[in-house]
Design an enzyme around this catalytic site. Structure first.
Site, PDB file in Angstrom:
ATOM      1  N   LYS A  51       8.321  -8.431  11.618  1.00 25.33           N
ATOM      2  CA  LYS A  51       8.785  -7.231  10.904  1.00 25.33           C
ATOM      3  C   LYS A  51       7.928  -6.982   9.661  1.00 25.33           C
ATOM      4  CE  LYS A  51      11.578  -3.780   9.974  1.00 25.33           C
ATOM      5  NZ  LYS A  51      11.533  -3.482   8.575  1.00 25.33           N
TER       6      LYS A  51
ATOM      7  N   GLU B 295       2.991   0.140   8.805  1.00 26.27           N
ATOM      8  CA  GLU B 295       3.616   1.376   8.315  1.00 26.27           C
ATOM      9  C   GLU B 295       3.006   1.803   6.979  1.00 26.27           C
ATOM     10  OE1 GLU B 295       7.956   1.484   7.105  1.00 26.27           O
ATOM     11  OE2 GLU B 295       8.076   2.259   9.157  1.00 26.27           O
TER      12      GLU B 295
END
Length: 355
Positions: A195, A202
């Site tokens: 993650k 991102e």
């Protein structure tokens, strides 16, 4: 659709994602006991069928054994304190899921600490945007295999499922959990490592979009009056920068099957449609930690990650954390060249910045 294997689970933390995750679980047949310091969030979920708890201790008392508690609170000291408090009301065989953006290093330490009392920690990186309640959440999971297998009915309900994307060419036979958008990544910490890197990507994608939007928003720079003096180089060919490009329109066309279509472009197009000049935004972008942790991991692994690191520094700069550096720069310019610092006032001009 109702799950074939309903479970009972406690949810601590009913923020933007925690509340919707609990609501999705209830929608598909699971039983949720919930706690948050926000009474309004508790009341909303109780109306949807959740059982409210007055404290973390009360939540533990209302759960059947073995207890499963999902902690969804901001990363850092808060997460550690909540996990410790939850564990103090748990017994051997109980499980705690950390669904926030915790640092994987903390997962490793917490899992070792909790193992002393026989409580299992599962780290679960959770990505699902504001649409997760309906579309589901992508889950990246770390922990011992037996605990993860036991919790699979929870994960499979929260995840989007096989129909969330078209099949990858060449993948045949039985589907696996990755195709349902949840994956056991490895031992404790592995879920949050994946993650962490996901959020690092991102960072880079958001920085790239933002920079390119800015180039197009300023494609009419040749129309603007520019200064020309000893300290300022003039634009050499202003006739090449005469384009009044509608950023709202190109955001819309990009998100429709272009090579760079993205979930990130969808809300961007919506926001630009509602506010083309983005006047209500100051342009200050915080970092929640994952970009820093990914950069540190890249350094320690000797795995070059220049795009992410640059994107991270851009976030720092957006919060004026380069203010003193810029002042030193101006002072040097004045000291060795006698160049006076120019005062700049920013104003929004048809989506562009005008000096």
């Amino acid at each position: 659709m109702t799950t074939d294997n309903p479970m009972q689970i406690g949810m601590v933390g009913l923020g933007r994602m925690g509340e919707d995750i609990a609501r999705r679980l209830i929608r598909y047949g699971h039983r949720c006991v919930v706690f948050d310091v926000d009474d309004d969030a508790m009341e909303r979920l109780e109306k949807d069928g959740a059982t409210g708890a007055g404290s973390i201790a009360d939540l533990g008392d209302k759960l059947s054994k073995p207890r499963e508690v999902w902690v969804m609170v901001p990363s850092g000291d808060t997460t550690g304190k909540v996990i410790e408090e939850a564990a103090s009301h748990m017994e051997r065989g109980d499980m705690i899921i950390d669904g926030g953006n915790s640092c994987y290093r903390d997962d490793i330490a917490r899992a070792k600490s909790l193992s002393g009392q026989g409580v299992h920690l599962v780290d679960c990186g959770t990505s699902g945007r504001v649409w997760g309640i309906d579309g589901g959440y992508c889950l990246m999971i770390g922990g011992d295999p037996k605990s993860v297998e036991h919790l699979e009915p929870i994960f499979s309900t929260i995840a989007p499922g096989i129909d969330s994307a078209t099949g990858t060419p060449g993948r045949t036979g039985d589907t696996d959990s990755a195709e349902h958008e949840f994956l056991h990544c490895g031992s404790n910490g592995a879920g949050h490592v994946v993650k962490m890197v996901h959020n690092g990507i991102e960072y880079g994608m958001m920085a790239a979009f933002s920079e390119e939007f800015n180039i197009l928003a300023n494609a009419n720079a040749g129309k603007r009056k520019s200064e020309s003096d000893a300290e300022t180089a003039p634009m050499e060919e202003p006739q090449l920068y005469q384009f009044d490009i509608d950023t709202t329109a190109f955001a819309e066309v990009w998100r429709r099957r272009s090579d760079i279509e993205s979930w990130l472009l969808d809300p961007t197009a919506t926001t630009l449609f509602e506010s083309p000049g983005l006047a209500e935004y100051a342009g200050r972008v915080s970092d929640s930690g994952e970009g820093r942790w990914t950069s540190i991991a890249a350094l320690e692994e000797r795995a070059p990650s220049p795009l992410l690191t640059t994107a991270l520094y851009s976030r720092f700069a957006s919060c004026d954390l380069d203010d003193f550096s810029n002042k030193v720069w101006s002072a040097m310019q004045k000291g060795f060249g006698g160049h006076d610092e120019k005062k700049k006032k920013k104003k929004v001009c048809e989506g562009a910045l005008d000096d």
